[in-house]
Design an enzyme around this catalytic site. Sequence first.
Site, PDB file in Angstrom:
ATOM      1  N   SER A  65       0.831  -1.209   0.000  1.00  0.00           N
ATOM      2  CA  SER A  65       0.000   0.000   0.000  1.00  0.00           C
ATOM      3  C   SER A  65       0.864   1.257   0.000  1.00  0.00           C
ATOM      4  CB  SER A  65      -0.911  -0.001   1.236  1.00  0.00           C
ATOM      5  OG  SER A  65      -1.816  -1.066   1.139  1.00  0.00           O
ATOM      6  N   GLY A 108      -5.510  -3.585  -7.210  1.00  0.00           N
ATOM      7  CA  GLY A 108      -6.449  -2.528  -6.813  1.00  0.00           C
ATOM      8  C   GLY A 108      -5.737  -1.223  -6.516  1.00  0.00           C
ATOM      9  N   ASN A 165      -4.359  -7.386 -11.471  1.00  0.00           N
ATOM     10  CA  ASN A 165      -5.438  -7.353 -10.484  1.00  0.00           C
ATOM     11  C   ASN A 165      -5.009  -6.488  -9.302  1.00  0.00           C
ATOM     12  OD1 ASN A 165      -7.757  -7.891  -9.090  1.00  0.00           O
ATOM     13  ND2 ASN A 165      -7.257 -10.021  -8.604  1.00  0.00           N
ATOM     14  N   LYS A 176     -12.718  -8.690  -3.523  1.00  0.00           N
ATOM     15  CA  LYS A 176     -11.265  -8.544  -3.598  1.00  0.00           C
ATOM     16  C   LYS A 176     -10.699  -9.562  -4.594  1.00  0.00           C
ATOM     17  CE  LYS A 176     -11.106  -6.279   0.837  1.00  0.00           C
ATOM     18  NZ  LYS A 176     -10.382  -5.016   0.681  1.00  0.00           N
ATOM     19  N   GLU A 177      -9.486 -10.075  -4.357  1.00  0.00           N
ATOM     20  CA  GLU A 177      -8.856 -10.963  -5.351  1.00  0.00           C
ATOM     21  C   GLU A 177      -9.744 -12.155  -5.688  1.00  0.00           C
ATOM     22  OE1 GLU A 177      -7.453  -9.098  -3.286  1.00  0.00           O
ATOM     23  OE2 GLU A 177      -5.301  -8.843  -3.590  1.00  0.00           O
ATOM     24  N   LYS A 210       1.801 -11.622  -6.025  1.00  0.00           N
ATOM     25  CA  LYS A 210       1.083 -10.340  -6.058  1.00  0.00           C
ATOM     26  C   LYS A 210       1.675  -9.372  -5.037  1.00  0.00           C
ATOM     27  CE  LYS A 210      -3.619  -8.540  -6.341  1.00  0.00           C
ATOM     28  NZ  LYS A 210      -3.792  -7.432  -5.424  1.00  0.00           N
ATOM     29  N   ASN A 227     -16.933  -6.601   2.141  1.00  0.00           N
ATOM     30  CA  ASN A 227     -16.056  -6.288   0.987  1.00  0.00           C
ATOM     31  C   ASN A 227     -14.972  -7.340   0.740  1.00  0.00           C
ATOM     32  OD1 ASN A 227     -14.341  -5.384   3.018  1.00  0.00           O
ATOM     33  ND2 ASN A 227     -13.842  -3.451   1.989  1.00  0.00           N
ATOM     34  N   SER A 287     -15.180   0.126  -1.009  1.00  0.00           N
ATOM     35  CA  SER A 287     -13.714   0.111  -0.965  1.00  0.00           C
ATOM     36  C   SER A 287     -13.208   1.500  -0.592  1.00  0.00           C
ATOM     37  CB  SER A 287     -13.150  -0.286  -2.329  1.00  0.00           C
ATOM     38  OG  SER A 287     -11.761  -0.099  -2.342  1.00  0.00           O
ATOM     39  N   ASP A 328       2.200  -6.429  -7.983  1.00  0.00           N
ATOM     40  CA  ASP A 328       1.365  -5.220  -7.886  1.00  0.00           C
ATOM     41  C   ASP A 328       2.189  -3.941  -8.057  1.00  0.00           C
ATOM     42  OD1 ASP A 328      -0.868  -6.744  -7.550  1.00  0.00           O
ATOM     43  OD2 ASP A 328      -1.486  -5.856  -5.641  1.00  0.00           O
ATOM     44  N   HIS A 362      -3.484 -14.507  -3.403  1.00  0.00           N
ATOM     45  CA  HIS A 362      -2.239 -14.633  -2.621  1.00  0.00           C
ATOM     46  C   HIS A 362      -2.485 -14.843  -1.136  1.00  0.00           C
ATOM     47  CE1 HIS A 362      -2.334 -10.049  -1.726  1.00  0.00           C
ATOM     48  NE2 HIS A 362      -3.471 -10.396  -2.276  1.00  0.00           N
ATOM     49  N   ARG A 363      -3.492 -14.155  -0.588  1.00  0.00           N
ATOM     50  CA  ARG A 363      -3.688 -14.267   0.868  1.00  0.00           C
ATOM     51  C   ARG A 363      -4.258 -15.628   1.258  1.00  0.00           C
ATOM     52  NH1 ARG A 363      -1.734  -9.716   2.472  1.00  0.00           N
ATOM     53  NH2 ARG A 363      -2.215  -7.894   1.210  1.00  0.00           N
ATOM     54  N   ASP A 420      -7.417  -7.303   5.402  1.00  0.00           N
ATOM     55  CA  ASP A 420      -6.417  -8.245   4.880  1.00  0.00           C
ATOM     56  C   ASP A 420      -5.892  -9.167   5.989  1.00  0.00           C
ATOM     57  OD1 ASP A 420      -6.894  -6.815   2.606  1.00  0.00           O
ATOM     58  OD2 ASP A 420      -4.888  -5.972   2.407  1.00  0.00           O
ATOM     59  N   GLN A 479     -10.340   2.385  -1.300  1.00  0.00           N
ATOM     60  CA  GLN A 479      -9.407   2.764  -2.369  1.00  0.00           C
ATOM     61  C   GLN A 479      -9.988   3.853  -3.272  1.00  0.00           C
ATOM     62  OE1 GLN A 479      -8.111  -0.750  -4.459  1.00  0.00           O
ATOM     63  NE2 GLN A 479      -7.188  -1.654  -2.638  1.00  0.00           N
ATOM     64  N   ARG A 513     -13.710 -13.692  -1.074  1.00  0.00           N
ATOM     65  CA  ARG A 513     -12.980 -14.273   0.065  1.00  0.00           C
ATOM     66  C   ARG A 513     -13.902 -14.869   1.131  1.00  0.00           C
ATOM     67  NH1 ARG A 513      -8.027  -9.771   0.614  1.00  0.00           N
ATOM     68  NH2 ARG A 513      -6.726 -10.792  -0.954  1.00  0.00           N
TER      69      ARG A 513
HETATM   70  O1  LIG Z   1      -5.702   1.290   0.053  1.00  0.00           O
HETATM   71  C1  LIG Z   1      -5.071   0.239   0.148  1.00  0.00           C
HETATM   72  O2  LIG Z   1      -3.830   0.203   0.011  1.00  0.00           O
HETATM   73  C2  LIG Z   1      -5.803  -1.006   0.426  1.00  0.00           C
HETATM   74  C3  LIG Z   1      -7.076  -0.958   0.954  1.00  0.00           C
HETATM   75  C4  LIG Z   1      -7.845  -2.182   1.305  1.00  0.00           C
HETATM   76  O3  LIG Z   1      -8.854  -2.343   0.319  1.00  0.00           O
HETATM   77  P1  LIG Z   1     -10.382  -1.824   0.500  1.00  0.00           P
HETATM   78  O4  LIG Z   1     -10.349  -0.399   0.836  1.00  0.00           O
HETATM   79  O5  LIG Z   1     -10.956  -2.111  -0.843  1.00  0.00           O
HETATM   80  O6  LIG Z   1     -10.971  -2.655   1.602  1.00  0.00           O
HETATM   81  C5  LIG Z   1      -6.964  -3.427   1.348  1.00  0.00           C
HETATM   82  O7  LIG Z   1      -7.767  -4.577   1.379  1.00  0.00           O
HETATM   83  C6  LIG Z   1      -6.025  -3.483   0.165  1.00  0.00           C
HETATM   84  O8  LIG Z   1      -5.205  -4.634   0.227  1.00  0.00           O
HETATM   85  C7  LIG Z   1      -5.105  -2.290   0.164  1.00  0.00           C
HETATM   86  C1  LIG Z   2      -7.258  -6.629  -1.405  1.00  0.00           C
HETATM   87  C2  LIG Z   2      -5.992  -6.719  -1.761  1.00  0.00           C
HETATM   88  O1  LIG Z   2      -5.440  -6.153  -2.862  1.00  0.00           O
HETATM   89  P1  LIG Z   2      -5.870  -4.961  -3.850  1.00  0.00           P
HETATM   90  O2  LIG Z   2      -4.857  -3.904  -3.600  1.00  0.00           O
HETATM   91  O3  LIG Z   2      -5.794  -5.536  -5.208  1.00  0.00           O
HETATM   92  O4  LIG Z   2      -7.247  -4.517  -3.479  1.00  0.00           O
HETATM   93  C3  LIG Z   2      -5.020  -7.498  -0.941  1.00  0.00           C
HETATM   94  O5  LIG Z   2      -3.800  -7.342  -1.167  1.00  0.00           O
HETATM   95  O6  LIG Z   2      -5.438  -8.275  -0.062  1.00  0.00           O
END
Ligand SMILES: O=C(O)C1=C[C@@H](OP(=O)(O)O)[C@@H](O)[C@H](O)C1
Ligand SMILES: C=C(OP(=O)(O)O)C(=O)O
Length: 441
Positions: free
Chosen positions: A24, A103, A101, A353-354, A424, A349, A177, A50, A398-399, A323, A179, A357
């Site tokens: 992140s 995010g 993939n 994700k990947e 990843k 949520n 999310s 990633d 991966h997790r 995570d 993100q 889950r």
């Molecule tokens: O902003 C980030 O770096 C992340 C936010 C989380 O996702 P969500 O906000 O979709 O839950 C987490 O699961 C992901 O691995 C990384």
């Molecule tokens: C949710 C995950 O990844 P992403 O950044 O693709 O959302 C993760 O790494 O568990």
Amino acid sequence: MNNFIKLDPIYKVNGTVSLPGSKSISNRALLLAAQSVGTTRLINLLDSDDVQYMLNALYKLGIQYKLSSDRKICEIDGIGGPLQFQNKSSLHPQLTLFLGNAGTVVRPLIAALSIVTSQNIMLTGDVRMQERPIHHLIHALRQGGSQINYLKKEYHVPVCLNGGYRGGTIIIQGNISSQFLSSILMMIPLAPENTCIKVDGKLVSKPYIDLTLSIMKIFGITIQHQDYKIFYCEGNRLYVSPKEYIIEGDASSASYFLAASAIKGGTVKVLGIDKHSKQGDVYFSDILNRMGAFVSWGDNYIECTRGTTLNASIDIDVNHMPDAAMTLAIIALFTIEKKIPMILRNIYNWRVKESDRLYAMATELRKVGAKVIEGYDYLYIFAPQKIQSAYINTYHDHRIAMCFSLIALSGVSVIIDNPQCICKTFPDFFNQFFKISNTQQ
Ligand SMILES: O=C(O)C1=C[C@@H](OP(=O)(O)O)[C@@H](O)[C@H](O)C1
Ligand SMILES: C=C(OP(=O)(O)O)C(=O)O
């Protein structure tokens, strides 16, 4: 050819793990460094799929950087403004960015490439990414003027980006999310006008917003907010390189090693994170402590030792650590209290994700003998009397591969399908896991 790894029973764990850089933080730091005034030396960058997607995209957008031979140090020349691609024809997308993939690459780049007009960039991802949501992000960006078109399926990548974001008041949904909000926050200082973001509904994965704000601050931009509901930022500003930035170890990756010691005994130390870490997943160790493990913190490390018992029959809202919470689901199998389940709540949520889950974890946990109730946004996990050996499907996630490796701590072997999916975020995971594991009885 078989594509799996078999982990023999592990009888003891002990040792020290140097954590890889946080995914992140690596991807946020690369994006902000690329748009800053000045050159930034990023130290302890994660070397994984990633992050490679972010590096490839920046390269295609003309950003210049140098990577050290171990790929953990990156010197990146900022362009002092928003990312852009100079387009020659407006008829077809001139640049295609394939982002797997990831995010933390797809969502931030959609926002970052939504400012400068006449770009005509196609942004896409792998099959799973084409199913993962982006519509709340697109909806919010369009309110600020962005020209974005869905190219295949409504609400999903691939999308075509034509810039156009100016600013104004925009409303964004926070319940799927974090993100989406992080991506917009990182973009708005570079927009031509001021932006006020109103977050509608509950905001998930909140610590990642704090992470975004703290990294933005390191690059010279402070954003004020009212209880995560309203964010305000002036436009037309510049990120300024901090010159050098050391990326913390990945707190989600730490969870597998800390869990191993809490389950099995022995002491495991993870280097690269501590009490002052910016990542919400460091609080995973507080939960281990609550279950009976001994956790200590020092300068740049966390250490964990199993207590006399492990009582993992807890009922907990884990929305703030989506995570690391997957690792908790595995710890549930090792509780001394077999009649009371571990209940993990507020994890809808996980489904986007990947993999899905919630479904994937419930299915694979049942294979090793647990009784599991899978709700819309929760899991009840009842530990089995005895954990069974199983072939674990990993759903390209991966997790799932990493957390189910902990099954080998139960005295049975475990087979993990498609183990390369760990690349990843943590290509060296199995080597590090074997390093702390003793398979001699
Ligand atoms: O902003 C980030 O770096 C992340 C936010 C989380 O996702 P969500 O906000 O979709 O839950 C987490 O699961 C992901 O691995 C990384
Ligand atoms: C949710 C995950 O990844 P992403 O950044 O693709 O959302 C993760 O790494 O568990």
